[in-house]
Enzyme design. Sequence first.
Site, mmCIF file in Angstrom:
data_model
loop_
_atom_site.group_PDB
_atom_site.id
_atom_site.type_symbol
_atom_site.label_atom_id
_atom_site.label_comp_id
_atom_site.label_asym_id
_atom_site.label_seq_id
_atom_site.Cartn_x
_atom_site.Cartn_y
_atom_site.Cartn_z
ATOM 1 N N LEU A 151 20.608 -26.432 43.569
ATOM 2 C CA LEU A 151 19.400 -26.480 44.384
ATOM 3 C C LEU A 151 19.838 -26.259 45.820
ATOM 4 O O LEU A 151 20.707 -26.980 46.334
ATOM 5 C CB LEU A 151 18.706 -27.837 44.229
ATOM 6 C CG LEU A 151 17.246 -27.968 44.667
ATOM 7 C CD1 LEU A 151 16.364 -26.957 43.948
ATOM 8 C CD2 LEU A 151 16.734 -29.373 44.406
ATOM 9 N N ASP A 152 19.271 -25.247 46.488
ATOM 10 C CA ASP A 152 19.677 -24.900 47.848
ATOM 11 C C ASP A 152 19.605 -26.106 48.781
ATOM 12 O O ASP A 152 18.727 -26.963 48.619
ATOM 13 C CB ASP A 152 18.783 -23.795 48.410
ATOM 14 C CG ASP A 152 18.979 -22.466 47.707
ATOM 15 O OD1 ASP A 152 20.030 -22.290 47.059
ATOM 16 O OD2 ASP A 152 18.079 -21.603 47.807
ATOM 17 N N PRO A 153 20.500 -26.197 49.784
ATOM 18 C CA PRO A 153 20.435 -27.303 50.745
ATOM 19 C C PRO A 153 19.069 -27.433 51.415
ATOM 20 O O PRO A 153 18.620 -28.551 51.697
ATOM 21 C CB PRO A 153 21.522 -26.940 51.764
ATOM 22 C CG PRO A 153 22.503 -26.130 50.984
ATOM 23 C CD PRO A 153 21.677 -25.332 50.021
ATOM 24 N N LEU A 154 18.372 -26.311 51.677
ATOM 25 C CA LEU A 154 17.074 -26.373 52.337
ATOM 26 C C LEU A 154 15.958 -26.792 51.385
ATOM 27 O O LEU A 154 14.829 -27.021 51.817
ATOM 28 C CB LEU A 154 16.741 -25.015 52.958
ATOM 29 C CG LEU A 154 17.609 -24.588 54.143
ATOM 30 C CD1 LEU A 154 17.185 -23.209 54.636
ATOM 31 C CD2 LEU A 154 17.527 -25.599 55.274
ATOM 32 N N ALA A 155 16.263 -26.880 50.092
ATOM 33 C CA ALA A 155 15.275 -27.293 49.103
ATOM 34 C C ALA A 155 15.414 -28.779 48.803
ATOM 35 O O ALA A 155 16.446 -29.398 49.059
ATOM 36 C CB ALA A 155 15.449 -26.492 47.819
#
Length: 327
Positions: free
Chosen positions: A49-53
């Site tokens: 899961l992307d850091p920004l998500a």
Amino acid sequence: MSRRGKKPKGRAISGWVILDKPKGLGSTEAVSKMKWLFFAQKAGHAGTLDPLASGLLPIALGDATKTVPFVMDGEKTYLFTVQWGAETTTDDTEGPVVRSSDTRPTRPQVEALLPNYTGEISQVPPQFSAIKIEGERAYDLAREGEIVQIAARTVNVHRLDIVEMGESSTTFIAECGKGTYVRSIARDLGRDLGCFGHVTALRRTAVGAFNEDDMVELGELETVADEGREELDAEAVEAGARARVVDFSGLDEYLIEPEAALSDLYEVALSDEQAGRVLAGNPVLLRGRDAPAFCEEAYATGHGRLVALGSVEEGSFRPKRVFGGRG
């Protein structure tokens, strides 16, 4: 002492922690935090899961790591917001704008295109993605300024609906299969609408058998860990004494059994005698008129826990991966 002779550091626990990953925290960092909090011998996650998500990040501890592929192959659900009027290098807010437009779409215009993005579709992953190009991650090449050619691939989007329509942004819900990038959906929708677009918010709410009801916040786990932790000094931790001076019972209540990841597979319930044979790596004959003659993927339970992953062939369960104790 040789490396082979060393005991693994940590507790031999097994189970899933379904973390509500906060925005800004990387998936690898989240796994490290869970491994440390639970003092587990090994840990891994089922889908980056992307850091920004934010949202659902399934983290496997101990023997549950053997069931990770079954979660990664499961359907995923995302809530994401697309800002219209700009396309970025990363297809989210992290990269600079490369195309812009004053045009803003109406709800009917967006809805008219959604059928093109559901079902089995062809999709090109973002330049900044974990796709490997000749052994290198695409995001590493992109950060070095290289424009890479990423081949389109087939993915499955089972559902794509509008949740909220604003003047310059739209929030969607997507239910999709393995390998789908919602950032690519935002990019391609923006191009088709002639207004460009990028993701400004992304939250995952389901992965495989796990959903929002299973999630726990990082802060809650840290609070429980603090309550069960006595004063530790660096020397004690270095000596491996942590498991003896920390009460993990509160944290362990958050663990979900490893077999929860296998809900789509056929379950073989074993007697104590059969479980013993399977744990030794031997096949066992299945009895009963409902027992299948063949099943490519199945799992066996006994002794009140997950015993093995395997298959059913000619009426016998044949173990492929055997699970140890939960400790």
